[in-house]
Design an enzyme around this catalytic site. Sequence first.
Site, short mmCIF file in Angstrom:
data_model
loop_
_atom_site.label_atom_id
_atom_site.label_comp_id
_atom_site.label_asym_id
_atom_site.label_seq_id
_atom_site.Cartn_x
_atom_site.Cartn_y
_atom_site.Cartn_z
N HIS A 18 -59.38 -33.94 60.41
CA HIS A 18 -58.39 -34.30 59.37
C HIS A 18 -58.33 -33.15 58.37
CE1 HIS A 18 -56.47 -37.49 56.64
NE2 HIS A 18 -56.37 -36.34 56.00
N HIS A 20 -55.67 -30.56 55.86
CA HIS A 20 -54.39 -30.14 55.28
C HIS A 20 -54.40 -28.62 55.13
CE1 HIS A 20 -53.23 -34.28 54.14
NE2 HIS A 20 -54.53 -34.44 54.01
N ARG A 22 -51.23 -26.97 54.61
CA ARG A 22 -50.00 -26.60 53.89
C ARG A 22 -49.20 -25.56 54.69
NH1 ARG A 22 -51.48 -31.10 51.33
NH2 ARG A 22 -52.95 -30.79 49.65
N ASN A 46 -48.09 -33.78 56.34
CA ASN A 46 -47.38 -34.15 55.10
C ASN A 46 -46.89 -32.93 54.33
OD1 ASN A 46 -50.07 -33.49 54.44
ND2 ASN A 46 -50.11 -34.83 52.66
N LYS A 104 -49.51 -39.73 62.58
CA LYS A 104 -50.12 -40.10 61.30
C LYS A 104 -49.26 -41.12 60.58
CE LYS A 104 -52.80 -39.95 57.70
NZ LYS A 104 -53.42 -38.91 56.91
N HIS A 141 -53.65 -43.65 57.12
CA HIS A 141 -54.08 -43.61 55.72
C HIS A 141 -54.18 -45.06 55.27
CE1 HIS A 141 -54.37 -41.75 51.62
NE2 HIS A 141 -54.17 -43.03 51.34
N HIS A 179 -60.52 -40.95 56.51
CA HIS A 179 -61.25 -40.81 55.24
C HIS A 179 -61.70 -42.15 54.65
CE1 HIS A 179 -57.17 -41.54 53.93
NE2 HIS A 179 -56.79 -40.28 54.10
N LEU A 224 -57.40 -39.08 47.18
CA LEU A 224 -57.05 -40.41 47.66
C LEU A 224 -57.46 -40.57 49.12
CD1 LEU A 224 -53.56 -40.80 46.00
CD2 LEU A 224 -55.62 -42.12 45.48
N ASP A 252 -60.53 -33.84 55.32
CA ASP A 252 -59.44 -34.08 54.37
C ASP A 252 -59.41 -32.98 53.32
OD1 ASP A 252 -57.18 -35.29 53.41
OD2 ASP A 252 -58.24 -36.86 52.31
N HIS A 256 -54.78 -27.79 46.56
CA HIS A 256 -53.68 -27.73 45.60
C HIS A 256 -54.04 -26.60 44.64
CE1 HIS A 256 -51.75 -31.64 46.56
NE2 HIS A 256 -52.98 -32.05 46.79
N ALA A 268 -53.68 -35.30 43.88
CA ALA A 268 -54.88 -35.78 44.57
C ALA A 268 -55.24 -34.80 45.68
CB ALA A 268 -54.61 -37.16 45.17
O1 DOR Z 1 -56.43 -36.64 48.21
C1 DOR Z 1 -55.60 -36.55 49.08
N1 DOR Z 1 -54.86 -35.42 49.24
N2 DOR Z 1 -55.37 -37.59 49.87
C2 DOR Z 1 -54.37 -37.61 50.75
O2 DOR Z 1 -54.21 -38.61 51.41
C3 DOR Z 1 -53.41 -36.48 50.84
C4 DOR Z 1 -54.03 -35.25 50.37
C5 DOR Z 1 -53.03 -34.14 50.14
O3 DOR Z 1 -52.17 -33.92 50.99
O4 DOR Z 1 -53.13 -33.48 49.10
ZN ZN Z 2 -55.51 -36.25 54.15
#
Ligand code: DOR
Ligand code: ZN
Length: 349
Positions: A18, A20, A22, A46, A104, A141, A179, A224, A252, A256, A268
């Site tokens: 899992h 991210h 970007r 996402n 997802k 999720h 998660h 999250l 996860d 950011h 988050a």
């Molecule tokens: O904390 C999180 N950040 N939870 C998620 O489900 C998405 C993720 C994000 O894409 O930043």
């Molecule tokens: Zn995630």
Amino acid sequence: MPTRTLTRLTLRRPDDWHLHLRDGAMLRGVLPATTADFARALIMPNLVPPVVTAAQAIAYRDRIRAALPRDADFTPLMTLYLTEATEPADVARAHAEGIATAVKLYPAGATTNSNSGVRDFEKVLPVLEEMAEIGMPLCVHGEVTDPEIDIFDREAVFIDRVLKPLRRKVPELRVVMEHVTTQDAVDYVRDSRKGMAATITTHHLIINRNAILAGGIRPHYYCLPVAKRETHRLALVQAAVSGDERFFLGTDSAPHADPAKLQPCGCAGIFSAPVTMACLAEVFEAAGALERLEDFVAVNGARFYGVAPNEGRMTLQKGEAWTPDATVMTGDGPVTVFDPGFALHWRAA
Ligand code: DOR
Ligand code: ZN
């Protein structure tokens, strides 16, 4: 008799089920942190706009491949973002052609870029039935979005209101509850029949909700699902170190840029990729379970997804405490690296 302390650990190269990554400058900035340690990762869809179709997944996979550091030995495994308009045939084709490993499911509004997610679960039943038929896993999720439900209860309520009914309607569907943060989710997965598994993040094994809120508000610990109280963290550690094959690593890791985190309403996400293996070695060592780290990071997930565990090896070496970089600089700005709050002694040799 004194117990021998392990200072060197060789294991199969890990997978992150899992992640991210970007896109664009952020992708280029954060990708090396993952490829340094991980052989494969399941890439979350996402983006803005989300990765919904097989064609979008191919294009995103190509952008990830193009951003790989030279000499990296890394395979991105792609996911499709489930919408109420997703066509069963497109999903089936993406799976058959090896483009998408999983789908997802984001409940609409549950988290970052989830607005195109699912509002009415009845509408996605044809896709889920097709996935059950072809054995394609659904990554969930697991939080309700009902504003009446306390944010600390949203995972437990999701299990009762959404997951249980869904599993009754499509019993053959293979599901990963992503998660997990609660004892409730651990118990649910443990008590489920075959075809149900869960990922656990690095940070949820380490922080509880005090880390976010006690003695000042710490946005870099906000994610999250939000971290819960200590009893839940302990349940997660127990599940992770138990060797139970239904639990495996999904970091996860969710970068950011700091200016987006440090806002009156901050994003988050916790960026743990650079320190995950060092952190996990500490967690498993403290639990007296270093010999089960490999199952958690390199065996259980591969088994669930039906792929061979990696043949390559990574060696972790224990030594003097070291201090990781506090931030990773990207073309989108600095991203703060997860601080476990304890000293790290393990690192890749
Ligand atoms: O904390 C999180 N950040 N939870 C998620 O489900 C998405 C993720 C994000 O894409 O930043
Ligand atoms: Zn995630």
